[in-house]
Structures are given as structure tokens and as C-alpha cells.
Design an enzyme around this catalytic site. Structure first.
Site, mmCIF file in Angstrom:
data_model
loop_
_atom_site.group_PDB
_atom_site.id
_atom_site.type_symbol
_atom_site.label_atom_id
_atom_site.label_comp_id
_atom_site.label_asym_id
_atom_site.label_seq_id
_atom_site.Cartn_x
_atom_site.Cartn_y
_atom_site.Cartn_z
ATOM 1 N N ASP A 17 2.757 -74.572 -37.822
ATOM 2 C CA ASP A 17 2.853 -75.214 -38.725
ATOM 3 C C ASP A 17 4.545 -75.028 -38.227
ATOM 4 O OD1 ASP A 17 0.777 -75.777 -39.914
ATOM 5 O OD2 ASP A 17 0.836 -74.838 -41.554
ATOM 6 N N ASP A 53 -8.019 -84.512 -44.122
ATOM 7 C CA ASP A 53 -8.276 -83.247 -44.869
ATOM 8 C C ASP A 53 -8.924 -83.523 -46.074
ATOM 9 O OD1 ASP A 53 -5.722 -81.440 -43.614
ATOM 10 O OD2 ASP A 53 -4.408 -83.077 -44.761
#
Lengths: 256, 227
Positions: A12, A131
Site C-alpha cells: 500500500d 471489496d
């Protein structure tokens, strides 16, 4: 000997640094992306995924420079996601050295983008990130697609959505359980199995890895073609090589 | 036809036809041959003068053929494949054949054979589990022949080494003698072909870490014309 199951460390990235948080908050600095990418490559990572979690658009070009620097030194597939909204975003990332681009929220608001990108660049480089959160428990569980880091429900059923993304030309699905992300209690194996069984394209399991057994479970019980993890590798708990040894001991085909 | 030993030509020309991970391919060549003159080019004259030519590519076959024609590169590729060491990668391998099932498209026809889609009904592992298409990931490449017959492009690479694949179609050469490598998914399919100056692979050497870099290094010194 069959195709190897892949282990994919995820980085990330925000403002040029790798960070890791829990449920997208409480971010900790985990280091320089190029250095970390090289380390994972040396450990035997099968691919690398970079998620640009930069909130504002001003620093978005930083990720292009990072990918360029990594692509000059690391010769394994690189996937980049985060903030991809248009065909032009995909083109720029591929041009910078990404091999695949992951489309997440934009696909929800504009599914045609997935088709446009797969038509233009080929399915092989279009990953759709999903997600999902469980909304129905019991004998017939259901999962729903969420956007904005798991905060906004969409009313879309995860399994149906994944099939639709396959039909629109996605080459792979990156499946993250928002219930599990950062929780270190393992993948949502029922969700992973439901999506993997419903699709003909590869599924990458993500969200919840806390130990090496979780990775093996994602493949053996969840039916994942690849497993993605971040924090267990970033802070030196385990190396990618240890993860592969552990998977091999359980009869899973890996590249060692 | 331009002389392949033209002293002014670049060492490696990577053909740019608007498709493919050209940066990855050029970075990988720069890594294995730091002193070589490596260019990404759409200029037929540069391709004609180059000592070696790489034909990379990802994407779909009909687009590939259309882009090659639109850029006036079709003839340059045919000449290069006939005259100098020539490496096809992924779509750049498939396009050398006569025909592809992808979009029912004609190929360049430099090699006899066809390109087929992995057949849905065959995509099961020995234990009955479903095999996904595209075939994505690291699979083992068997070099087909042993000892002295082994193609020089495989020098220093273990038989059965893993390379990175990402594709839904595979080549089926009409002439078995040109098969230089095969992979199982789940049946054995041809993942490398060799004929005269041409060596072409379905996998991505530029994304296959040490084994892939070695293959590219071998190409930089390979003189072609060998079986």
C-alpha cells in the site's frame, strides 16, 4: 507438475512510502517501495501488487515514478491499483511499467470501463478488485460489494458482480474481504470458495492473513489461485520463502 | 534487403506496434546487456538495420495484425525473421502462425500451424479441480530435446524451470520438429518454437526473473540459423 499457486506481497503506497494500517486507518510506515519490492523479489515473490492509497490527486504521479524504478530492477509481474478511473489512467500505468492494472471503485460506478480497458489492452492486464462484506449468514450466505474502503454499501451481490466482471473482460479478480482486512484471522474462505467456484478466471484471495497457515487455507479450502498479503511480510514476521515452504509441506504446488 | 551485419544498426530492436509491455522488455534487455544498443522502435528502417529483433506483445490477435499493417511493419517483420536472430514473445509468437481462433484472425503465416483457445471442456486437473483461463502464473517449461540437440537459447536454464505465463490461446505448430519447449495445462502445449533464425515463446521471459533474464541474455549472443 501443475501451475504454481502464487504468493503476492501487496504494497500500500501513499506519498511515495509503503504503509500498512488496519481497516484502512492507523497507517504505519513500512518503508521505501523500491527497496521493499527488491527484497520480496529476492525472497521469491511471484508477483507484486502496489495499491496507491493516496487520497488526493496531487501526488498521484508519484506512483508512476515508483513503478518505473521498480520495473527497471525487478523482473516479475507488477500490478498497480488505486484511483484508476479512466482508460487513460490504465494506459499511463502500463506505460510506466505495470503489467496489470487493478480497477476497483470505478468499475462499480462505470462497469463499461472494464470492457473498454480489456478491449483496448487485453484481458490479461485487467484485474478487477472487489471489496466484499458478508451481509447474510447461515446456510445461504451472501456478500455485498462495498466501496470507499469498505464504508459504502452498493447493494451489489459479490458473486453476481464477479461473474459480470468476468463477462466484461476482467482477466483476474482480486477479492478482499472487508470483514477480515487487517484482522489477521485468515481469509473469508466461504467467500473465496463461492467466487472461485463461480468463475473461470483466476481469483486472488486477500484480506485477513495473520500467519502462514492462512495462506495455505486460502488455496486448499478457499480454492484461490493466488494469495495476497501485506503486513505479515512487511514487518519481517515471515519471508515469502517461508510462506512457500509452508505451502509446499501441505502439498501445494509453489515456485521455489 | 538491408544487410543484417550493418555496422550502423542497433544491437537489439524491439518492435513497437502500440501493444505490449515494451518498457518491461527493454528494461530486461538493458539489465542483461548493459553495453548493448537497445531501442524500442516502429521504424522499418531501424528494424531492417538491427542486428537482432524482438517481437513482443500482449493483447488480442486481430488488433495486433491491424496495428502491424497500419504502421507498415508487416514486411519488416517478415524480412527480419528471415534474415537475423528473431525473438517472438507471447502474442509475438502467436502472430507468426497462419491463423488464430482469437477473432478468427489470419496471422503472418511465417510458421505453419494455428493458434487455439484452451478448450473449456479440457480444463480440469488430475484431481478434478477446475483450471482457470487465462492460464496465469509460473509453470514449468520442458525443453523437448536433450543433450546436443538442445536449442542454444536454453543454455544455462534447467529443464523444467518455471516461467511466467499469461494467455488464453496457445500455438499448435503443424510441424512437430519446430517444437522447442512445452508446458502442461493440463495437456502438453507448445510454449516455445524454433526454426532457423526464429525463436519464439508463449511465456514472458522479461517477467520470469532469473530464468527469463538468462533466456534474454542467450538471445543477445545467439547467432541464429541453428536447430
Amino acid at each position: 507438475m501443475p501451475l504454481a499457486k502464487r504468493i503476492i506481497p501487496c504494497l500500500d503506497v501513499t506519498n511515495g512510502r509503503v504503509v500498512k494500517g488496519v481497516n484502512f486507518v492507523n497507517l504505519r510506515d513500512a518503508g521505501d517501495p523500491v527497496e521493499i519490492a527488491k527484497r520480496y523479489d529476492e525472497q521469491g515473490a511471484d508477483e507484486l501488487t502496489f495499491l496507491d492509497i493516496t487520497a488526493t490527486s496531487d501526488n498521484r504521479d508519484l506512483i508512476l515514478h515508483i513503478i518505473e524504478a521498480v520495473a527497471a530492477q525487478v523482473f516479475i509481474p507488477l500490478t498497480v491499483g488505486g484511483g484508476v478511473r479512466a482508460v487513460e489512467d490504465v494506459r499511463r500505468l502500463l506505460h510506466a511499467g505495470a503489467d496489470k492494472v487493478s480497477i476497483n471503485t470505478a468499475a462499480v460506478f462505470n462497469p463499461q470501463l472494464v470492457k473498454d480497458c480489456s478491449d483496448r489492452f487485453g484481458s490479461q492486464c485487467i484485474v478487477v478488485a472487489i471489496d466484499a462484506k458478508q451481509t447474510v449468514w447461515g446456510a445461504a450466505p451472501k456478500w455485498e460489494i462495498f466501496t470507499h474502503g469498505g464504508r459504502k454499501p452498493t447493494g451489489l451481490d459479490a458473486v453476481e458482480w464477479a461473474s459480470r466482471m468476468q463477462d466484461l473482460g476482467a482477466g483476474e479478480i482480486l477479492l478482499t474481504s472487508m470483514d477480515r482486512d487487517g484482522a489477521k484471522i485468515g481469509f473469508d474462505l466461504n467467500l473465496t470458495r463461492a467466487i472461485s467456484d463461480a468463475l473461470n478466471i483466476p481469483v486472488i484471495a486477500s484480506g485477513g492473513v495473520g500467519n502462514l497457515q492462512h495462506l495455505a487455507d486460502g488455496v486448499r479450502m478457499g480454492g484461490a489461485d493466488a494469495v495476497l498479503a501485506a503486513s505479515i511480510f512487511h514487518f519481517g514476521e515471515y519471508t515469502v520463502e517461508q510462506a512457500k515452504q509452508h505451502m509446499r509441506e501441505q502439498g501445494i504446488e509453489v515456485r521455489l | 534487403m538491408t544487410d543484417q551485419n550493418n555496422a550502423d544498426g542497433v544491437d537489439v530492436a524491439i518492435i513497437d506496434y502500440g501493444m505490449g509491455n515494451l518498457l518491461s522488455v527493454s528494461k530486461a534487455f538493458e539489465h542483461v546487456a548493459p553495453l548493448a544498443d537497445i531501442v524500442v522502435t516502429a521504424d522499418p528502417a531501424v528494424i531492417a538495420a538491427a542486428k537482432r529483433v524482438v517481437f513482443p506483445g500482449v493483447g488480442a490477435m486481430p488488433d495486433c495484425m491491424r496495428e502491424l499493417a497500419a504502421r507498415g511493419l508487416t514486411e519488416a517483420i517478415k524480412q527480419a525473421a528471415a534474415n537475423k536472430p528473431f525473438l517472438g514473445i507471447c502474442l509475438g509468437m502467436q502472430a507468426l502462425f497462419a491463423h488464430s481462433e482469437e477473432g478468427d484472425s489470419a496471422g503472418l503465416g511465417l510458421l505453419p500451424g494455428n493458434v487455439r483457445l484452451f478448450p473449456a471442456e479440457a480444463m480440469q486437473d488430475a484431481d478434478g479441480s477446475k483450471l482457470k483461463v487465462p492460464h496465469i502464473g509460473w509453470n514449468q517449461v520442458y525443453q523437448g530435446t536433450e543433450g546436443e540437440n538442445r536449442h542454444p537459447m536454453w543454455a544455462g536454464i534447467e529443464d523444467g524451470a518455471r516461467f511466467y505465463f499469461v494467455h488464453s490461446y496457445y500455438a499448435e505448430p503443424a510441424d512437430p520438429s519446430m517444437v522447442a519447449g512445452f508446458t502442461h495445462y493440463p495437456f502438453a502445449f507448445t510454449c516455445a518454437v524454433a526454426r532457423d533464425n526464429v525463436f519464439a515463446v508463449q511465456f514472458h521471459p522479461e517477467k520470469s526473473q532469473a530464468a527469463g533474464l538468462r533466456l534474454l541474455a542467450n538471445f543477445v549472443t545467439w547467432e541464429g540459423n541453428q536447430r
